[in-house]
Write an enzyme that holds these catalytic residues in place. Structure first.
Site, PDB file in Angstrom:
ATOM      1  N   GLU A   9       0.825  -1.203   0.000  1.00 30.31           N
ATOM      2  CA  GLU A   9       0.000   0.000   0.000  1.00 30.31           C
ATOM      3  C   GLU A   9       0.861   1.256   0.000  1.00 30.31           C
ATOM      4  OE1 GLU A   9      -3.846  -1.799   2.372  1.00 30.31           O
ATOM      5  OE2 GLU A   9      -2.377  -0.723   3.538  1.00 30.31           O
TER       6      GLU A   9
ATOM      7  N   GLU B  77      10.766  -1.919   6.601  1.00 35.72           N
ATOM      8  CA  GLU B  77      11.869  -1.171   7.199  1.00 35.72           C
ATOM      9  C   GLU B  77      12.835  -0.821   6.055  1.00 35.72           C
ATOM     10  OE1 GLU B  77      13.043   0.407   9.873  1.00 35.72           O
ATOM     11  OE2 GLU B  77      14.912   0.621   8.749  1.00 35.72           O
TER      12      GLU B  77
ATOM     13  N   SER C 136      12.530   6.888   6.994  1.00 38.47           N
ATOM     14  CA  SER C 136      12.333   6.635   8.416  1.00 38.47           C
ATOM     15  C   SER C 136      12.841   5.235   8.757  1.00 38.47           C
ATOM     16  CB  SER C 136      10.833   6.738   8.719  1.00 38.47           C
ATOM     17  OG  SER C 136      10.584   6.454  10.069  1.00 38.47           O
TER      18      SER C 136
ATOM     19  N   ASN D 221      -2.574   5.366  16.400  1.00 38.48           N
ATOM     20  CA  ASN D 221      -3.782   4.908  15.715  1.00 38.48           C
ATOM     21  C   ASN D 221      -4.100   3.511  16.214  1.00 38.48           C
ATOM     22  OD1 ASN D 221      -4.013   7.199  13.855  1.00 38.48           O
ATOM     23  ND2 ASN D 221      -2.052   6.423  13.110  1.00 38.48           N
TER      24      ASN D 221
ATOM     25  N   CYS E 224      -0.605   5.902   9.948  1.00 36.88           N
ATOM     26  CA  CYS E 224       0.645   5.250  10.346  1.00 36.88           C
ATOM     27  C   CYS E 224       0.339   3.968  11.093  1.00 36.88           C
ATOM     28  CB  CYS E 224       1.445   6.123  11.307  1.00 36.88           C
ATOM     29  SG  CYS E 224       1.687   7.788  10.771  1.00 36.88           S
TER      30      CYS E 224
HETATM   31  N1  SAH Z   1      10.104   0.844   9.626  1.00 40.41           N
HETATM   32  C1  SAH Z   1      10.296   2.257   9.517  1.00 40.41           C
HETATM   33  C2  SAH Z   1       9.319   2.884   8.555  1.00 40.41           C
HETATM   34  C3  SAH Z   1       7.882   2.858   9.012  1.00 40.41           C
HETATM   35  S1  SAH Z   1       7.453   4.475   9.413  1.00 40.41           S
HETATM   36  C4  SAH Z   1      10.258   2.880  10.885  1.00 40.41           C
HETATM   37  O1  SAH Z   1       9.968   2.164  11.845  1.00 40.41           O
HETATM   38  O2  SAH Z   1      10.544   4.047  11.025  1.00 40.41           O
HETATM   39  C5  SAH Z   1       5.929   4.300  10.200  1.00 40.41           C
HETATM   40  C6  SAH Z   1       5.907   5.054  11.496  1.00 40.41           C
HETATM   41  O3  SAH Z   1       4.610   4.896  12.112  1.00 40.41           O
HETATM   42  C7  SAH Z   1       6.911   4.526  12.464  1.00 40.41           C
HETATM   43  O4  SAH Z   1       7.411   5.549  13.256  1.00 40.41           O
HETATM   44  C8  SAH Z   1       6.051   3.592  13.289  1.00 40.41           C
HETATM   45  O5  SAH Z   1       6.611   3.298  14.530  1.00 40.41           O
HETATM   46  C9  SAH Z   1       4.775   4.381  13.408  1.00 40.41           C
HETATM   47  N2  SAH Z   1       3.606   3.575  13.745  1.00 40.41           N
HETATM   48  C10 SAH Z   1       3.467   2.240  13.661  1.00 40.41           C
HETATM   49  N3  SAH Z   1       2.251   1.855  14.074  1.00 40.41           N
HETATM   50  C11 SAH Z   1       1.601   2.980  14.401  1.00 40.41           C
HETATM   51  C12 SAH Z   1       0.288   3.231  14.863  1.00 40.41           C
HETATM   52  N4  SAH Z   1      -0.591   2.248  15.018  1.00 40.41           N
HETATM   53  N5  SAH Z   1      -0.053   4.516  15.100  1.00 40.41           N
HETATM   54  C13 SAH Z   1       0.815   5.517  14.889  1.00 40.41           C
HETATM   55  N6  SAH Z   1       2.063   5.336  14.429  1.00 40.41           N
HETATM   56  C14 SAH Z   1       2.450   4.075  14.201  1.00 40.41           C
END
Ligand code: SAH
Length: 339
Positions: free
Chosen positions: A90, A158, A189, A288, A331
């Site tokens: 997605e 990642e 990120s 979220n 996110c």
């Molecule tokens: N793997 C990388 C890229 C993903 S970025 C990383 O971890 O940075 C997605 C971001 O959203 C990350 O900071 C992750 O921790 C965050 N995230 C994951 N689940 C989430 C949720 N349910 N609500 C809000 N942020 C979330």
């Protein structure tokens, strides 16, 4: 299998032409066809001689991934793509007041296993190829018939676990003859893969780096992010300090607010102490909630209090605007399978 032309950087294409005894400027001409004229049929490259077109067709494919479904919300669209092996990923388009931004996926599934994240519940199936990341943007631009202003690599996966393809993706979208998205408008990120942060700091790409920290101590971070058992808080913060020293770029620290897990006063104080004096800004992410996971979002009151403590300690901090929750495009809600 042939390489897809949409995953080839201009440098690689120059070398390719030199290797077949042609001039390297042909690489620029090909880039112009692909990214300026949006022409993917090699036979239509009218300034390229037939012989080279045949050679290109022999050496490269030009196939596209497909848009399977688009969900529309307020200021946000979620795109579900089907890959050529039928895997699904997605991407999310966001309409900010400063422009159009796309959040792309970097892998099918993810192996990092962050406890609060939906994308991590499905194990990594495979890395995305460079062209599969580039095409997410090309297809979205075509769908909305507008140019994208900024890109964040914050979808499923990642990115630093698919390092080489992500770097090539950045080179292609950043190329003036490619998608011409400025480096300051590109953000990668990571959950904190220290060796890759170090490698990244030596590239001098000028793109933005964001670190998903989510906990200021090993005690908290170990509970929610298994990666911390390999690269702990000190190691990851040291690598970020080194990155800032080398690149002179400010780093974003992402901090998802989980009720009673990492959002108490002691957590804010520990975070302020950890980041004191660093050229960073903290982005507090309202959590979220998802159906499957036990974590709860912090109340607005708790987020505001946390924010206030950081501010008071002289840390740059913002609260991320909530986007796309109603269409599961927010996110941590992206999945490699449709529901
Ligand atoms: N793997 C990388 C890229 C993903 S970025 C990383 O971890 O940075 C997605 C971001 O959203 C990350 O900071 C992750 O921790 C965050 N995230 C994951 N689940 C989430 C949720 N349910 N609500 C809000 N942020 C979330």
């Amino acid at each position: 299998m042939k390489n897809n032309i949409l995953g080839i950087t201009k440098e690689e294409l120059k070398n390719y032409f030199l290797n077949i005894g042609e001039k390297e400027y042909k690489a620029t001409q090909i880039f112009e066809w692909l990214y300026c004229h949006k022409e993917y049929d090699f036979n239509k490259f009218s300034n390229i001689k037939k012989e080279i077109i045949l050679q290109l067709a022999n050496d490269f494919s030009n196939e596209f991934i497909e848009i399977e479904k688009v969900l529309e919300g307020l200021d946000v669209k979620k795109f579900l793509f089907r890959l050529r092996d039928n895997e699904k990923i997605e991407a999310v388009l966001m309409n900010h007041d400063y422009g159009l931004s796309v959040c792309v996926s970097s892998q099918v599934g993810c192996n990092m296993g962050c406890r609060f994240c939906e994308s991590g519940r499905l194990k990594k199936v495979r890395n995305l190829e460079t062209y599969e990341i580039v095409e997410q943007i090309l297809l979205i631009e075509k769908y909305i018939n507008k140019k994208i202003d900024s890109v964040v690599v914050m979808g499923i996966g990642e990115p630093f676990d698919n390092y080489d393809n992500i770097i090539n993706f950045i080179k292609i979208i950043n190329d003036a003859k490619g998608l011409a998205i400025g480096s300051r408008h590109i953000t990668v990120s990571t959950c904190g893969l220290v060796p890759k942060i170090k490698e990244f700091s030596n590239l001098n790409l000028q793109v933005n780096l964001a670190l998903s920290l989510h906990g200021a101590t090993d005690e908290v971070r170990n509970k929610i992010m298994p990666v911390n058992k390999v690269y702990n808080v000190d190691m990851v913060i040291d690598s970020i300090k080194e990155y800032i020293a080398k690149t002179n770029r400010r780093v974003t620290i992402e901090y998802v607010m989980l009720n009673m897990v990492n959002d108490c006063e002691v957590d804010a104080l520990a975070l302020a102490k950890l980041l004191k004096g660093m050229n960073v800004y903290v982005n507090l992410i309202p959590y979220n909630e998802t159906n499957n996971i036990e974590f709860k979002k912090s109340s607005k009151n708790r987020i505001d209090k946390f924010y206030g403590i950081l501010k008071n300690k002289g840390i740059n901090v913002t609260i991320r605007r909530e986007f796309g929750g109603n269409i599961k495009a927010a996110c941590g809600q992206l999945r490699s399978e449709s529901d």
